[in-house]
Design an enzyme around this catalytic site. Structure first.
Site, PDB file in Angstrom:
ATOM      1  N   GLU A  15      -5.916 -14.381  -2.492  1.00  0.00           N
ATOM      2  CA  GLU A  15      -6.755 -13.295  -3.001  1.00  0.00           C
ATOM      3  C   GLU A  15      -6.624 -13.319  -4.505  1.00  0.00           C
ATOM      4  OE1 GLU A  15      -6.448  -9.337  -1.356  1.00  0.00           O
ATOM      5  OE2 GLU A  15      -6.093 -10.132   0.646  1.00  0.00           O
ATOM      6  N   GLU A  34      -0.142  -9.365   2.605  1.00  0.00           N
ATOM      7  CA  GLU A  34       0.518  -8.392   1.710  1.00  0.00           C
ATOM      8  C   GLU A  34       1.583  -7.598   2.479  1.00  0.00           C
ATOM      9  OE1 GLU A  34      -2.225  -6.170  -0.787  1.00  0.00           O
ATOM     10  OE2 GLU A  34      -2.875  -8.030  -1.728  1.00  0.00           O
TER      11      GLU A  34
HETATM   12  O1  AHR Z   1      -9.395  -7.424  -1.427  1.00  0.00           O
HETATM   13  C1  AHR Z   1      -9.133  -6.062  -1.257  1.00  0.00           C
HETATM   14  C2  AHR Z   1      -7.692  -5.774  -0.880  1.00  0.00           C
HETATM   15  O2  AHR Z   1      -6.855  -6.172  -1.922  1.00  0.00           O
HETATM   16  C3  AHR Z   1      -7.143  -6.522   0.314  1.00  0.00           C
HETATM   17  O3  AHR Z   1      -7.458  -5.914   1.506  1.00  0.00           O
HETATM   18  C4  AHR Z   1      -5.684  -6.496   0.085  1.00  0.00           C
HETATM   19  O4  AHR Z   1      -5.028  -7.573   0.662  1.00  0.00           O
HETATM   20  C5  AHR Z   1      -5.558  -6.453  -1.434  1.00  0.00           C
HETATM   21  O5  AHR Z   1      -4.692  -5.482  -1.867  1.00  0.00           O
END
Ligand code: AHR
Length: 502
Positions: A296, A177
């Site tokens: 994710e 991110e």
């Molecule tokens: O999964 C939780 C968080 O969500 C992670 O650390 C981040 O990459 C995302 O914003």
């Protein structure tokens, strides 16, 4: 077609691609009780463990064949310095987990412990490097430490820490991110950083690296375009990874009928992301050498009362199971482009497979979906067409264009073939309507079939430490033969059907 009917056509002669097992991947971050208490309890814990890693969790995960696990974050990754997590545990520093509650991380769980955990569950490790607060040298040294087979100081350090053989780690994420917690970069600036970091990530003997760049937040086309534009031809990149959380509607366990549909609808927008992102990628990579990853994804419900909000602990109901199932179906249907996906997260965080409480452990409805869908791994995805009524619900016409839809189809699914067996996974999203369905096979005939079904009369059914088996798959008989047969899919259900072909 009547409202209680549906039709599925599976074109066995229209292959899409091999379903990469990594689509069934996981993500484990130093966040709340994912690592500490979830995976790692330490050698002296009364909780049964082997060298500090929980036995019950390892056994449960092995049953769903996890192919890959991403670690150590998440936002944590760009604030993590790998050297803190190697060497004698008693000498490791106590660092602050700044993103997730500012709690102390003892660093007892580091590179060796993670790789050992992966080895025990049969998964490949995927390490996410630190771009935001790290340096190319730090990440370069991590790769050398893990993969160099010769007699360098880093390789000696690895051997002194118990592993003379190189780990040969293949998957490396170049930041996480980086448009946000990973450094707040613009896409162009990140592309420059990506090129710089990747230049120093070397392929050592027998350990070619698979480098993964940080993709957009959700379906952000601008990030993707600007990143690839700036990357130009001087690039070394195997995959590009987006993140998409479908969020919530209501709370984890309390939701109205509209909220049930609203969340499933948001989850189904993963398809838009995959279609749009792959289309943009095609402009810059017409030979389709770069894979699309979603490393994710999942539901993100409001903080659970009584729990530390930054630990992101949430319950997991039948609704989360349907989110998982319909999302995996989307990835299967794009098997020619999606090479990996990592649900967030494995244990005790967000849409978890497993929840633990001291020595107690339970598996969630989402875990069961992963078990039911495992036969898709490595099978050949084939074209599936579904006709079913649309369901309408309040909130669909959300003012944000992203959510502006009138309704959604009530059934979705995917199909794959392996060893003369057709494997069909179907989600009936309708809350009350069983769907009497005609299943037609093009270019094939059914000999026999069996099914496993996950459903419950309570749509918010979930497993608790007191009642850990409230919701689990049941076996169902299917009468299937020839080119066309009928089956009724119960409301609010996930079905995994195994069809023996003639
Ligand atoms: O999964 C939780 C968080 O969500 C992670 O650390 C981040 O990459 C995302 O914003």
């Amino acid at each position: 077609m009547k409202s209680n009917e549906a039709a599925i056509t599976v074109s066995l002669d229209e292959p899409i691609g091999r379903i990469n097992p990594n689509i069934y991947g996981h993500f484990a971050e130093h966040l709340g009780h994912c690592i500490y208490e979830g995976i790692w309890v330490g050698e002296d814990s009364p909780i049964p463990n082997t060298d500090g890693i929980r036995n019950d969790v390892v056994e449960a995960l092995k049953r769903i064949s996890p192919p890959v696990v991403r670690w150590p974050g998440g936002c944590f990754a760009d604030d993590y310095h790998w050297e803190d997590g190697v060497g004698p545990r008693e000498d490791r520093p106590r660092t602050v987990n700044a993103h997730w509650g500012q709690v102390i991380d003892t660093n007892e769980f580091g590179t060796h412990e993670f790789i050992e955990f992966c080895r025990r569950i049969g998964a490949a490790p995927y390490l996410c490097g630190n771009v935001g607060s790290g340096t190319p040298r730090e990440m370069r040294d991590w790769a050398e430490y893990c993969n160099y087979p010769g007699d360098s100081t880093r390789a000696r350090q690895r051997a002194a820490n118990g592993h003379p053989e190189p780990f040969r780690i293949k998957y490396w994420g170049v930041g996480n991110e980086n448009w946000g917690c990973g450094g707040n970069f613009d896409p162009e600036d990140y592309a420059v950083e990506y090129r710089r970091f990747s230049t120093f990530l070397f392929n050592y003997k027998d350990a070619p690296l698979y480098l993964i760049a940080c993709g957009p937040s959700g379906n952000n086309a601008e990030w993707t375009r600007k990143f690839f534009e700036k990357m130009g031809r001087r690039r070394r990149i195997q995959a590009f990874a987006a993140h998409y959380y479908c969020g919530t509607a209501g709370t984890a366990i309390e939701f109205s009928e509209d909220e049930w549909y609203r969340l499933l609808h948001r989850a189904s927008l993963m398809e838009n992301l995959v279609v749009q992102q792959r289309t943009i990628m095609d402009e810059y990579d017409p030979e389709r050498k770069i894979g699309l990853i979603v490393d994710e994804w999942g539901t993100w419900h409001p903080a659970t009362p009584g729990r530390e909000a930054r630990f992101l602990w949430q319950q997991n109901t039948l609704r989360d199971a349907l989110v998982a199932a319909l999302t995996l179906d989307i990835f299967n249907r794009h098997a020619d482009k999606v090479v990996m996906a990592n649900i967030a997260q494995t244990i005790n965080v967000l849409q978890a497979m497993i929840l633990t409480d001291g020595e107690k452990m339970l598996t969630t409805p989402t875990y069961h979906v992963y078990g039911m869908y495992a036969p898709h791994q490595n099978a050949r995805s084939v074209r599936i067409a579904i006709e079913a009524e649309a369901v309408e619900f309040k909130g669909a016409g959300d003012s944000r264009a992203f959510l502006n839809m009138e309704g959604m189809i009530s059934m979705t699914g995917s199909a794959s073939v392996k060893d003369n067996k057709l494997f069909l996974t179907i989600v009936n999203m309708h809350l009350v309507r069983p769907l009497e369905t005609t299943i037609e096979l093009k270019d094939g005939e059914a000999k026999s079939a069996s099914a496993r079904v996950l459903t419950h009369f309570n749509t918010n059914a979930h497993n608790t430490f007191e009642y850990p088996n409230v919701i689990a798959p049941t076996e169902e008989s299917v009468s299937a033969s020839g080119k066309k047969f009928h089956h009724t899919f119960p409301p609010a259900s996930v079905t995994a059907m195994s069809i023996e072909l003639t």
